[in-house]
Design a protein around this motif. Sequence first.
Motif, short mmCIF file in Angstrom:
data_model
loop_
_atom_site.label_atom_id
_atom_site.label_comp_id
_atom_site.label_asym_id
_atom_site.label_seq_id
_atom_site.Cartn_x
_atom_site.Cartn_y
_atom_site.Cartn_z
N TYR A 46 4.95 -89.27 19.14
CA TYR A 46 4.35 -89.07 19.91
C TYR A 46 3.30 -90.21 19.39
CZ TYR A 46 7.11 -86.97 23.48
OH TYR A 46 7.77 -86.36 25.09
N ASP A 47 3.41 -91.70 19.67
CA ASP A 47 2.02 -91.83 18.76
C ASP A 47 0.52 -92.69 19.68
OD1 ASP A 47 0.61 -93.51 17.02
OD2 ASP A 47 2.00 -95.30 17.37
N GLY A 48 -0.18 -91.66 19.96
CA GLY A 48 -1.18 -92.52 21.10
C GLY A 48 -2.45 -90.76 20.46
N SER A 49 -3.67 -91.42 20.96
CA SER A 49 -4.37 -90.35 21.11
C SER A 49 -4.94 -90.25 21.85
CB SER A 49 -6.08 -91.39 20.76
OG SER A 49 -6.21 -92.95 21.54
N HIS A 52 -5.11 -93.27 24.37
CA HIS A 52 -3.54 -93.51 25.18
C HIS A 52 -2.68 -92.67 25.13
CE1 HIS A 52 -6.16 -96.48 23.74
NE2 HIS A 52 -5.08 -97.84 24.82
N ALA A 53 -2.69 -91.37 25.95
CA ALA A 53 -2.06 -90.28 25.57
C ALA A 53 -0.80 -90.29 25.80
CB ALA A 53 -2.43 -89.11 26.56
N ALA A 54 0.43 -89.60 25.23
CA ALA A 54 1.56 -89.75 25.70
C ALA A 54 1.63 -88.59 25.52
CB ALA A 54 2.79 -90.18 24.28
N PHE A 55 3.02 -87.70 26.32
CA PHE A 55 3.19 -86.70 26.67
C PHE A 55 4.40 -87.15 27.53
CE2 PHE A 55 1.07 -88.09 30.43
CZ PHE A 55 1.71 -88.38 31.57
N LEU A 72 13.08 -68.10 22.63
CA LEU A 72 11.82 -68.97 21.11
C LEU A 72 12.32 -69.73 20.97
CD1 LEU A 72 9.32 -67.66 19.03
CD2 LEU A 72 11.46 -67.63 16.68
N THR A 73 10.23 -71.15 21.12
CA THR A 73 10.72 -72.34 20.70
C THR A 73 9.78 -72.03 19.95
OG1 THR A 73 11.87 -73.00 22.79
CG2 THR A 73 10.34 -74.48 21.66
N ALA A 74 9.45 -73.26 18.75
CA ALA A 74 8.63 -73.44 17.48
C ALA A 74 8.44 -75.11 17.83
CB ALA A 74 9.41 -73.49 16.04
N ILE A 75 7.69 -75.22 17.48
CA ILE A 75 7.21 -76.09 17.33
C ILE A 75 6.42 -77.27 16.33
CG2 ILE A 75 5.77 -78.18 18.74
CD1 ILE A 75 6.32 -76.50 21.47
N LEU A 76 6.49 -78.45 15.56
CA LEU A 76 6.14 -78.69 14.32
C LEU A 76 5.26 -79.68 14.16
CD1 LEU A 76 5.79 -77.55 11.47
CD2 LEU A 76 7.61 -78.41 11.21
N TYR A 77 3.57 -79.62 15.04
CA TYR A 77 3.21 -80.84 14.21
C TYR A 77 3.45 -81.26 13.06
CZ TYR A 77 1.87 -78.84 18.91
OH TYR A 77 1.96 -78.78 20.16
N LEU A 78 3.66 -82.81 13.18
CA LEU A 78 3.73 -83.54 11.30
C LEU A 78 2.15 -84.35 11.48
CD1 LEU A 78 7.84 -83.67 11.43
CD2 LEU A 78 5.25 -82.22 9.91
N GLN A 79 1.24 -84.10 11.67
CA GLN A 79 -0.19 -84.86 11.46
C GLN A 79 -0.71 -85.09 11.09
OE1 GLN A 79 0.96 -83.02 14.17
NE2 GLN A 79 0.05 -83.77 16.22
N ASP A 84 -7.37 -85.53 15.23
CA ASP A 84 -7.80 -85.29 16.58
C ASP A 84 -7.29 -85.92 17.72
OD1 ASP A 84 -9.32 -83.76 18.23
OD2 ASP A 84 -11.20 -84.97 17.52
N GLY A 85 -6.16 -85.68 17.56
CA GLY A 85 -5.73 -86.92 18.37
C GLY A 85 -4.91 -85.76 19.88
N GLY A 86 -5.58 -84.82 19.93
CA GLY A 86 -4.30 -83.52 21.28
C GLY A 86 -3.37 -83.15 19.95
#
Length: 105
Positions: A46-49, A52-55, A72-79, A84-86
């Motif tokens: 999701y390329d946004g801020s 320009h929110a993407a969801f 169980l669900t795992a979410i890995l954020y790679l920022q 600070d874009g959500g």
Amino acid sequence: SNSPPQASGSRALSLAVRLLRALPAEVQEGGGWPLAVPLPVQAAVYDGSRAHAAFYKPHLDCKEPASNPRRLTAILYLQPPGWDGGGELRAWRRDGEAVEIAPLG
């Protein structure tokens, strides 16, 4: 590193998948229940801020909870550092109330 950005990103994604695949063993070692990782791994970009929110649109991962093998669900954020874009996960409880979970780390 002298690697092109795409090659560097491919290595990072490969490492991320290996880390996620190791998670069930860590949970079980900590006294959790037996887990297995399905072969496919879902990845989304999701390329946004905030401007320009993407969801994802609200959806159910499984319409019949009794038949859902997921526990169980795992979410890995790679920022990048300082992002600070959500990125909040919005989960909907059965009573219809939304719960927002901000990324940590």
